[in-house]
Design an enzyme around this catalytic site. Structure first.
Site, PDB file in Angstrom:
ATOM      1  N   ASP A  26      44.014  -4.495  16.120  1.00 37.91           N
ATOM      2  CA  ASP A  26      43.163  -3.853  15.122  1.00 37.91           C
ATOM      3  C   ASP A  26      42.718  -2.519  15.701  1.00 37.91           C
ATOM      4  O   ASP A  26      42.114  -2.466  16.778  1.00 37.91           O
ATOM      5  CB  ASP A  26      41.933  -4.718  14.827  1.00 37.91           C
ATOM      6  CG  ASP A  26      42.272  -5.971  14.049  1.00 37.91           C
ATOM      7  OD1 ASP A  26      43.290  -5.973  13.341  1.00 37.91           O
ATOM      8  OD2 ASP A  26      41.522  -6.960  14.154  1.00 37.91           O
ATOM      9  N   ASP A  40      43.021 -11.361   2.884  1.00 34.77           N
ATOM     10  CA  ASP A  40      41.793 -11.790   3.544  1.00 34.77           C
ATOM     11  C   ASP A  40      41.002 -12.605   2.529  1.00 34.77           C
ATOM     12  O   ASP A  40      40.723 -12.130   1.424  1.00 34.77           O
ATOM     13  CB  ASP A  40      40.953 -10.589   3.988  1.00 34.77           C
ATOM     14  CG  ASP A  40      41.710  -9.668   4.942  1.00 34.77           C
ATOM     15  OD1 ASP A  40      42.563 -10.178   5.689  1.00 34.77           O
ATOM     16  OD2 ASP A  40      41.431  -8.454   4.939  1.00 34.77           O
TER      17      ASP A  40
END
Length: 251
Positions: free
Chosen positions: A11, A130
Site C-alpha cells: 500500500d 472492499d
C-alpha cells in the site's frame, strides 16, 4: 491442480509503503522498490501495488514508481489506485505492470470493466472489492473504505464477473490489519458462486490463517502486508507449511 498464490501487498502513500488497521492509523513500512525486490527474491508468486491515496486525492497512480518496481521484479505485478480509463491502464502496462486493479471507479462506472476487459483482456483486469458487515450484510465501500454504499458484496461480485473481470480481490474491512484471520465464510461463498479466482485480503496474522483461508475460505490466492513487511512470516516458511497441509504451492 492450480497452485495457490501468496501475494504481498504494497500500500503506497506519498511514495512510501504504509500499513494500517481497519484502513486507518497508517504507519511507515519501507521503500516500495526495495520491498518489491526482496519479495520477488523471497518466493512471492505475485505482487500487488496499491496507491491508496490516488482515488481520494484525485490523481493518477505513480506511474514512475511502477516503472522502478517493475524493473526489480520477475513475477506478475498488479497495480491499482485512481484508475478510471483505458488511458490510465495503457500507461501502467507500458510502465511494466502485468495487471491492473480497479475499485471505486468500477462501482461508479461499471461499464469500465467491460471496456478494460475488451481492450486488454480479462486476464489483465482485477476488480478490488472492499466490504464490511453492516447489520449482518456485507456492504461494498469506496475510496479506501471511507464511503459506504448500499451495494451487496455478492451481487456486485457476480456483476463484476459477468462484465469480464479476470479475478476479484476481496478485502474484509472488518478483518483488515487485525491479524485475527481472513473472512473465510464470505470467501467460501464468493468461491462457490463465482468461476473466477478470488484473492483473500484482510486479517492475516499467522501461518495457520493462510492454511484456513485456502481450506475453509476456498481462496485461490492470499494477500497480506504487515506480516510480510515486518518479517513476522517468511514466505519460504509459509509455503513449506502450506505444502505440508496438502495445499499446492510453488516452492
Amino acid at each position: 491442480m492450480l497452485t495457490k498464490r501468496i501475494i504481498p501487498c504494497l500500500d503506497i502513500k506519498n511514495g512510501r509503503t504504509v500499513k494500517g488497521v481497519n484502513f486507518v492509523d497508517l504507519r511507515d513500512a519501507g521503500d516500495p522498490v526495495e520491498l518489491a525486490d526482496a519479495y520477488s527474491k523471497a518466493g512471492a508468486d505475485e505482487l500487488v501495488f496499491l496507491d491508496i491515496s490516488a482515488t481520494e486525492e484525485r490523481r493518477k497512480t505513480l506511474a514512475n514508481l511502477v516503472l522502478h518496481v517493475a524493473e526489480k521484479v520477475n513475477i506478475p505485478f498488479t497495480v491499482g489506485g485512481g484508475i478510471s480509463s483505458i488511458e490510465d491502464v495503457d500507461i501502467l502496462l507500458q510502465n511494466g505492470a502485468d495487471k491492473v486493479s480497479v475499485n471505486s471507479s468500477a462501482v461508479k462506472n461499471p461499464q469500465l470493466i467491460n471496456d478494460l476487459a475488451g481492450k486488454f483482456g480479462s486476464q489483465c483486469i482485477t476488480v478490488a472489492i472492499d466490504a464490511k458487515q453492516i447489520d449482518g450484510e456485507w456492504k461494498v465501500h469506496l475510496v479506501g473504505g471511507k464511503v459506504p454504499t448500499e451495494l451487496d458484496l455478492f451481487d456486485w461480485a457476480k456483476e463484476v464477473e459477468e462484465r469480464g473481470a479476470g479475478e476479484i480481490l476481496f478485502t474484509s474491512m472488518d478483518n483488515d490489519g487485525t491479524k485475527d484471520g481472513f473472512a473465510n465464510k464470505a470467501l467460501a461463498k464468493l468461491s462457490n458462486e463465482l468461476n473466477i479466482p478470488i484473492i483473500a485480503s484482510g486479517g492475516a496474522g499467522n501461518i495457520q490463517h493462510f492454511v484456513d483461508t485456502f481450506k475453509e475460505g476456498k481462496a485461490d490466492a492470499a494477500l497480506a502486508a504487515s506480516v510480510f513487511h515486518f518479517k513476522e512470516i517468511e514466505i519460504k516458511d509459509l509455503k513449506k507449511e502450506l505444502r505440508s497441509n496438502d495445499i499446492p504451492v510453488r516452492l
